[in-house]
Design an enzyme around this catalytic site. Structure first.
Site, PDB file in Angstrom:
ATOM      1  N   ARG A  50       0.840  -1.192   0.000  1.00  0.00           N
ATOM      2  CA  ARG A  50       0.000   0.000   0.000  1.00  0.00           C
ATOM      3  C   ARG A  50       0.878   1.245   0.000  1.00  0.00           C
ATOM      4  O   ARG A  50       1.910   1.281   0.670  1.00  0.00           O
ATOM      5  CB  ARG A  50      -0.905   0.020   1.238  1.00  0.00           C
ATOM      6  CG  ARG A  50      -1.824  -1.177   1.351  1.00  0.00           C
ATOM      7  CD  ARG A  50      -2.575  -1.145   2.670  1.00  0.00           C
ATOM      8  NE  ARG A  50      -3.380  -2.336   2.855  1.00  0.00           N
ATOM      9  CZ  ARG A  50      -4.081  -2.593   3.964  1.00  0.00           C
ATOM     10  NH1 ARG A  50      -4.045  -1.737   4.979  1.00  0.00           N
ATOM     11  NH2 ARG A  50      -4.789  -3.695   4.056  1.00  0.00           N
ATOM     12  N   ASP A  52       0.631   5.521   0.609  1.00  0.00           N
ATOM     13  CA  ASP A  52      -0.234   6.525   1.221  1.00  0.00           C
ATOM     14  C   ASP A  52      -0.534   7.662   0.252  1.00  0.00           C
ATOM     15  O   ASP A  52       0.012   7.727  -0.856  1.00  0.00           O
ATOM     16  CB  ASP A  52       0.432   7.084   2.485  1.00  0.00           C
ATOM     17  CG  ASP A  52       0.480   6.071   3.618  1.00  0.00           C
ATOM     18  OD1 ASP A  52      -0.338   5.131   3.608  1.00  0.00           O
ATOM     19  OD2 ASP A  52       1.338   6.221   4.506  1.00  0.00           O
ATOM     20  N   TYR A 110      12.107   1.083  -1.460  1.00  0.00           N
ATOM     21  CA  TYR A 110      11.583   2.440  -1.608  1.00  0.00           C
ATOM     22  C   TYR A 110      12.741   3.398  -1.878  1.00  0.00           C
ATOM     23  O   TYR A 110      13.864   3.177  -1.420  1.00  0.00           O
ATOM     24  CB  TYR A 110      10.872   2.890  -0.333  1.00  0.00           C
ATOM     25  CG  TYR A 110       9.476   2.355  -0.170  1.00  0.00           C
ATOM     26  CD1 TYR A 110       8.363   3.078  -0.601  1.00  0.00           C
ATOM     27  CD2 TYR A 110       9.257   1.118   0.431  1.00  0.00           C
ATOM     28  CE1 TYR A 110       7.072   2.586  -0.443  1.00  0.00           C
ATOM     29  CE2 TYR A 110       7.969   0.619   0.597  1.00  0.00           C
ATOM     30  CZ  TYR A 110       6.886   1.356   0.157  1.00  0.00           C
ATOM     31  OH  TYR A 110       5.615   0.869   0.321  1.00  0.00           O
ATOM     32  N   ARG A 195       8.724   7.275   5.537  1.00  0.00           N
ATOM     33  CA  ARG A 195       8.719   8.734   5.695  1.00  0.00           C
ATOM     34  C   ARG A 195       9.157   9.153   7.096  1.00  0.00           C
ATOM     35  O   ARG A 195       9.809  10.189   7.275  1.00  0.00           O
ATOM     36  CB  ARG A 195       7.334   9.286   5.367  1.00  0.00           C
ATOM     37  CG  ARG A 195       6.996   9.200   3.874  1.00  0.00           C
ATOM     38  CD  ARG A 195       5.549   9.517   3.610  1.00  0.00           C
ATOM     39  NE  ARG A 195       5.207  10.840   4.089  1.00  0.00           N
ATOM     40  CZ  ARG A 195       3.946  11.248   4.306  1.00  0.00           C
ATOM     41  NH1 ARG A 195       2.936  10.412   4.098  1.00  0.00           N
ATOM     42  NH2 ARG A 195       3.715  12.469   4.729  1.00  0.00           N
TER      43      ARG A 195
END
Length: 266
Positions: A50, A52, A110, A195
């Site tokens: 997922r 965001d 990522y 993050r």
């Protein structure tokens, strides 16, 4: 028949990947296009992970069940004709009926991008910093991510997560021209984790935290010790990997299942 779709998207206008009430999401748009193209009442896509609100993906794998036996090129062509410009389908690979994009994945990577020069063409795809942080200190601190495994500190309070352990195998910053790029690879990630990691590492680079304090923040498993999350626009789901030989094995299983299904006539 089950297929894996490689999907890339600019997440700027979407409220994340997963379908939710009263909000536009990537999954909702993709599912709607699949229903229109293949004339089916229901489609249930499953993503490898997922993302965001505002987060992008250069490689998000999705599996979907389709009623016909089709070539990957045909599926790709039909979908890209009607998908909006900020979503694109790349590879389409046939897989066996039990293949699962999320559960079968062995790692996810990522990237977080920072622009050190104000650039109107990167405003949606990189976080602008007017002053360069100390990259060497951030890389020194990032070594703790490879040595520890409980990342409660970098998790969100709410959620159905059963545990906070992740095995991180890569975590480093590099410089490319006027950009700083943070790469992090792990077997799994917690919601919002990357993050929060980036935001806390940036505080190390700005001199607000020491390298030792960064490590202690993880060791103490206290969410209050994490810095604020870095903005969404710099984050990309970059790569999702599967076991060696996975797709070759899945092709065999697909062909066995396809032998029982008539091909589309048109």
């Amino acid at each position: 028949m089950r297929y894996f779709l490689e999907v890339a998207y600019d997440g700027t206008r979407f409220h994340g990947w997963q379908t939710q009430p009263n909000a536009l999401t990537v999954q909702e748009v993709l599912d709607d296009c699949l229903r229109k193209v293949f004339r089916v009442a229901q489609v249930e896509t499953v993503g490898s992970g997922r993302t965001d609100t505002g987060v992008h993906a250069t490689q998000q794998w999705v599996h979907v069940e389709l009623p016909q036996v089709l070539s990957g090129d045909e599926i790709q062509h039909k979908l890209n004709r009607i998908l909006p410009p900020d979503i694109a389908v790349g590879q389409v690979l046939p897989v066996g009926p039990e293949a699962h994009t999320r559960f079968d994945a062995v790692s996810r990577t990522y990237e977080y991008r920072i622009s050190l020069q104000k650039n109107p063409f990167l405003v949606r795809h990189a976080y602008y910093l007017s002053r360069k942080p100390d990259v060497a200190r951030m890389n020194e601190a990032a070594q703790a991510l490879l040595q520890l495994e409980d990342f409660t500190t970098f998790s969100k309070v709410k959620g159905d997560t059963k545990h906070y352990r992740c095995t991180i195998t890569q975590a480093y910053w590099r410089e490319e021209g006027d950009q700083l790029i943070f790469t992090i690879k792990a077997n799994r990630f917690l919601r919002g984790m990357v993050r929060l990691v980036v935001g806390t590492l940036l505080d190390v680079g700005k001199g607000k935290l020491t390298v030792r304090q960064f490590r202690e923040a993880i060791e103490r498993q206290d969410r209050k010790l994490a810095s604020g999350a870095a903005p969404a626009e710099g984050l990309f789901l970059h790569r999702v990997e599967y076991p060696e030989g996975y797709f070759a094995q899945q092709l065999v299983l697909f062909e066995e299942a396809a032998a029982l299904v008539p091909r589309e006539n048109d």
